[in-house]
Motif scaffolding. Sequence first.
Motif, PDB file in Angstrom:
ATOM      1  N   SER A 100      -6.224  41.030 -14.493  1.00  0.00           N
ATOM      2  CA  SER A 100      -4.779  40.527 -15.576  1.00  0.00           C
ATOM      3  C   SER A 100      -5.585  39.945 -17.046  1.00  0.00           C
ATOM      4  O   SER A 100      -6.299  39.008 -16.546  1.00  0.00           O
ATOM      5  N   ASP A 101      -4.290  40.477 -17.705  1.00  0.00           N
ATOM      6  CA  ASP A 101      -4.653  39.961 -19.006  1.00  0.00           C
ATOM      7  C   ASP A 101      -3.523  38.744 -19.224  1.00  0.00           C
ATOM      8  O   ASP A 101      -2.210  39.344 -18.876  1.00  0.00           O
ATOM      9  N   ASN A 102      -3.075  37.756 -19.683  1.00  0.00           N
ATOM     10  CA  ASN A 102      -1.949  37.292 -19.865  1.00  0.00           C
ATOM     11  C   ASN A 102      -1.232  37.377 -21.050  1.00  0.00           C
ATOM     12  O   ASN A 102       0.182  37.700 -20.675  1.00  0.00           O
ATOM     13  N   GLN A 103      -2.023  38.447 -22.075  1.00  0.00           N
ATOM     14  CA  GLN A 103      -1.165  39.262 -23.141  1.00  0.00           C
ATOM     15  C   GLN A 103      -0.280  40.269 -22.687  1.00  0.00           C
ATOM     16  O   GLN A 103       0.890  41.047 -23.327  1.00  0.00           O
ATOM     17  N   ILE A 104      -0.313  40.869 -21.261  1.00  0.00           N
ATOM     18  CA  ILE A 104       0.486  41.780 -20.746  1.00  0.00           C
ATOM     19  C   ILE A 104       1.028  41.441 -19.416  1.00  0.00           C
ATOM     20  O   ILE A 104       1.861  41.864 -19.049  1.00  0.00           O
ATOM     21  N   LEU A 105       1.571  40.121 -18.862  1.00  0.00           N
ATOM     22  CA  LEU A 105       1.426  40.004 -18.229  1.00  0.00           C
ATOM     23  C   LEU A 105       3.004  38.625 -18.848  1.00  0.00           C
ATOM     24  O   LEU A 105       3.465  37.906 -19.692  1.00  0.00           O
ATOM     25  N   SER A 106       4.612  38.396 -17.882  1.00  0.00           N
ATOM     26  CA  SER A 106       5.492  38.107 -18.398  1.00  0.00           C
ATOM     27  C   SER A 106       5.647  36.267 -18.383  1.00  0.00           C
ATOM     28  O   SER A 106       4.616  36.315 -17.742  1.00  0.00           O
ATOM     29  N   ASP A 107       6.209  35.382 -18.467  1.00  0.00           N
ATOM     30  CA  ASP A 107       6.035  34.246 -18.835  1.00  0.00           C
ATOM     31  C   ASP A 107       6.098  34.124 -17.041  1.00  0.00           C
ATOM     32  O   ASP A 107       5.804  33.158 -16.425  1.00  0.00           O
ATOM     33  N   ASN A 108       7.010  34.617 -16.296  1.00  0.00           N
ATOM     34  CA  ASN A 108       7.070  34.136 -14.777  1.00  0.00           C
ATOM     35  C   ASN A 108       6.249  34.329 -13.888  1.00  0.00           C
ATOM     36  O   ASN A 108       5.238  33.495 -13.207  1.00  0.00           O
ATOM     37  N   ILE A 109       5.431  35.231 -14.285  1.00  0.00           N
ATOM     38  CA  ILE A 109       4.439  36.037 -13.702  1.00  0.00           C
ATOM     39  C   ILE A 109       3.120  34.367 -13.444  1.00  0.00           C
ATOM     40  O   ILE A 109       1.695  34.992 -13.273  1.00  0.00           O
ATOM     41  N   ILE A 110       2.607  34.476 -15.547  1.00  0.00           N
ATOM     42  CA  ILE A 110       1.802  33.503 -15.639  1.00  0.00           C
ATOM     43  C   ILE A 110       1.252  31.969 -14.499  1.00  0.00           C
ATOM     44  O   ILE A 110       0.957  31.709 -14.787  1.00  0.00           O
ATOM     45  N   TYR A 111       3.508  31.568 -14.811  1.00  0.00           N
ATOM     46  CA  TYR A 111       3.474  30.199 -14.576  1.00  0.00           C
ATOM     47  C   TYR A 111       2.971  30.189 -12.818  1.00  0.00           C
ATOM     48  O   TYR A 111       2.393  29.629 -12.087  1.00  0.00           O
ATOM     49  N   LEU A 112       3.340  32.033 -12.590  1.00  0.00           N
ATOM     50  CA  LEU A 112       2.593  31.846 -10.554  1.00  0.00           C
ATOM     51  C   LEU A 112       1.011  32.064 -10.654  1.00  0.00           C
ATOM     52  O   LEU A 112       0.859  31.545  -9.383  1.00  0.00           O
ATOM     53  N   LYS A 113       0.801  32.417 -11.523  1.00  0.00           N
ATOM     54  CA  LYS A 113      -0.359  32.436 -11.585  1.00  0.00           C
ATOM     55  C   LYS A 113      -0.874  31.021 -11.658  1.00  0.00           C
ATOM     56  O   LYS A 113      -2.121  30.597 -11.089  1.00  0.00           O
ATOM     57  N   SER A 114      -0.550  30.221 -12.758  1.00  0.00           N
ATOM     58  CA  SER A 114      -0.862  28.948 -13.161  1.00  0.00           C
ATOM     59  C   SER A 114      -1.000  27.935 -11.378  1.00  0.00           C
ATOM     60  O   SER A 114      -1.849  26.762 -11.090  1.00  0.00           O
ATOM     61  N   HIS A 131      -1.283  26.473 -21.590  1.00  0.00           N
ATOM     62  CA  HIS A 131      -1.470  26.069 -22.639  1.00  0.00           C
ATOM     63  C   HIS A 131      -0.904  26.990 -23.236  1.00  0.00           C
ATOM     64  O   HIS A 131      -0.630  27.088 -24.334  1.00  0.00           O
ATOM     65  N   TYR A 132      -1.738  28.643 -22.515  1.00  0.00           N
ATOM     66  CA  TYR A 132      -1.305  29.866 -22.919  1.00  0.00           C
ATOM     67  C   TYR A 132       0.341  30.140 -23.027  1.00  0.00           C
ATOM     68  O   TYR A 132       0.927  30.624 -24.320  1.00  0.00           O
ATOM     69  N   LEU A 133       1.251  29.664 -22.210  1.00  0.00           N
ATOM     70  CA  LEU A 133       2.616  29.792 -21.888  1.00  0.00           C
ATOM     71  C   LEU A 133       2.904  28.840 -22.854  1.00  0.00           C
ATOM     72  O   LEU A 133       3.810  29.492 -24.081  1.00  0.00           O
ATOM     73  N   LYS A 134       3.166  27.812 -22.857  1.00  0.00           N
ATOM     74  CA  LYS A 134       3.078  26.894 -23.999  1.00  0.00           C
ATOM     75  C   LYS A 134       2.896  27.519 -25.580  1.00  0.00           C
ATOM     76  O   LYS A 134       4.335  26.945 -26.238  1.00  0.00           O
ATOM     77  N   GLN A 135       1.880  28.329 -25.770  1.00  0.00           N
ATOM     78  CA  GLN A 135       1.971  28.544 -27.200  1.00  0.00           C
ATOM     79  C   GLN A 135       2.965  29.675 -27.494  1.00  0.00           C
ATOM     80  O   GLN A 135       3.239  29.785 -28.578  1.00  0.00           O
ATOM     81  N   TYR A 142      10.730  28.004 -18.310  1.00  0.00           N
ATOM     82  CA  TYR A 142       9.960  26.511 -17.895  1.00  0.00           C
ATOM     83  C   TYR A 142       9.368  26.119 -19.282  1.00  0.00           C
ATOM     84  O   TYR A 142       8.916  25.698 -18.620  1.00  0.00           O
ATOM     85  N   PHE A 143       9.411  25.902 -19.946  1.00  0.00           N
ATOM     86  CA  PHE A 143       8.676  25.130 -20.740  1.00  0.00           C
ATOM     87  C   PHE A 143       8.968  23.715 -20.683  1.00  0.00           C
ATOM     88  O   PHE A 143       7.731  22.667 -20.824  1.00  0.00           O
ATOM     89  N   ASN A 144      10.018  23.485 -19.712  1.00  0.00           N
ATOM     90  CA  ASN A 144       9.624  21.425 -19.984  1.00  0.00           C
ATOM     91  C   ASN A 144       9.094  21.747 -17.992  1.00  0.00           C
ATOM     92  O   ASN A 144       8.272  20.096 -18.657  1.00  0.00           O
ATOM     93  N   ILE A 145       8.794  21.870 -17.430  1.00  0.00           N
ATOM     94  CA  ILE A 145       8.028  22.133 -16.029  1.00  0.00           C
ATOM     95  C   ILE A 145       6.287  22.404 -16.343  1.00  0.00           C
ATOM     96  O   ILE A 145       6.114  21.624 -16.259  1.00  0.00           O
ATOM     97  N   ILE A 146       6.300  22.753 -17.765  1.00  0.00           N
ATOM     98  CA  ILE A 146       5.175  23.331 -18.330  1.00  0.00           C
ATOM     99  C   ILE A 146       4.050  22.316 -19.116  1.00  0.00           C
ATOM    100  O   ILE A 146       3.308  22.069 -18.324  1.00  0.00           O
ATOM    101  N   ARG A 147       5.139  21.313 -19.057  1.00  0.00           N
ATOM    102  CA  ARG A 147       4.422  20.008 -20.329  1.00  0.00           C
ATOM    103  C   ARG A 147       4.451  19.044 -19.055  1.00  0.00           C
ATOM    104  O   ARG A 147       2.996  18.749 -19.129  1.00  0.00           O
ATOM    105  N   PHE A 148       5.066  18.843 -18.132  1.00  0.00           N
ATOM    106  CA  PHE A 148       4.626  18.533 -16.530  1.00  0.00           C
ATOM    107  C   PHE A 148       3.649  18.700 -16.257  1.00  0.00           C
ATOM    108  O   PHE A 148       2.752  17.546 -15.721  1.00  0.00           O
ATOM    109  N   ASP A 149       3.801  20.140 -15.826  1.00  0.00           N
ATOM    110  CA  ASP A 149       2.172  20.670 -15.304  1.00  0.00           C
ATOM    111  C   ASP A 149       0.961  20.396 -16.150  1.00  0.00           C
ATOM    112  O   ASP A 149       0.528  19.584 -15.406  1.00  0.00           O
TER     113      ASP A 149
END
Length: 158
Positions: A100-114, A131-135, A142-149
């Motif tokens: 899977s490519d991150n470009q076709i995935l939603s933010d919740n799937i990418i976060y779960l992938k992380s 970093h991909y999610l953040k950008q 998930y933005f605040n959780i992303i920074r913490f992670d």
Amino acid sequence: MNKLWIFIFYSILMSSVEIFWDLGLGISEFSAPSHNQTIELSAFHRLEGLKKYYDNDYKTAIYHFSQLDKQDVNHVLYEYLDCYYTLGQLSEASNLLQNSDNQILSDNIIYLKSKINFKLQNYKQSLDDLHYLKQHYEDSDYFNIIRFDIEKINLLLK
């Protein structure tokens, strides 16, 4: 009030429409229009899988999701991955995401992938996903959780 019931009773009796009520189901001599629409097997498995997922029966949900074709898997990818993640079958979840490519995935799937990559101790890939999610998902829930992670993984990598 009694007059209202008598009126309703006589109205039904005089209209010559036979209606029987049993457990909330109305039966009459008139048939409802029916569509001879068959349900596809893949759609059946998708719906059954989702029902089992929301009933927390993850093993049965995985069975139903594994019967889906590629297009229908994309509709339930988060739930499918979350079943594996919840059951601790991280390598199966990783295999599902392998191509899977991150470009076709939603933010919740990418976060779960992380999270899956983090549990597999693949910190570099987990950090790349965050970093991909953040950008690309600045308005994500998930933005605040992303920074913490990200900070947490950077501490582990030092």
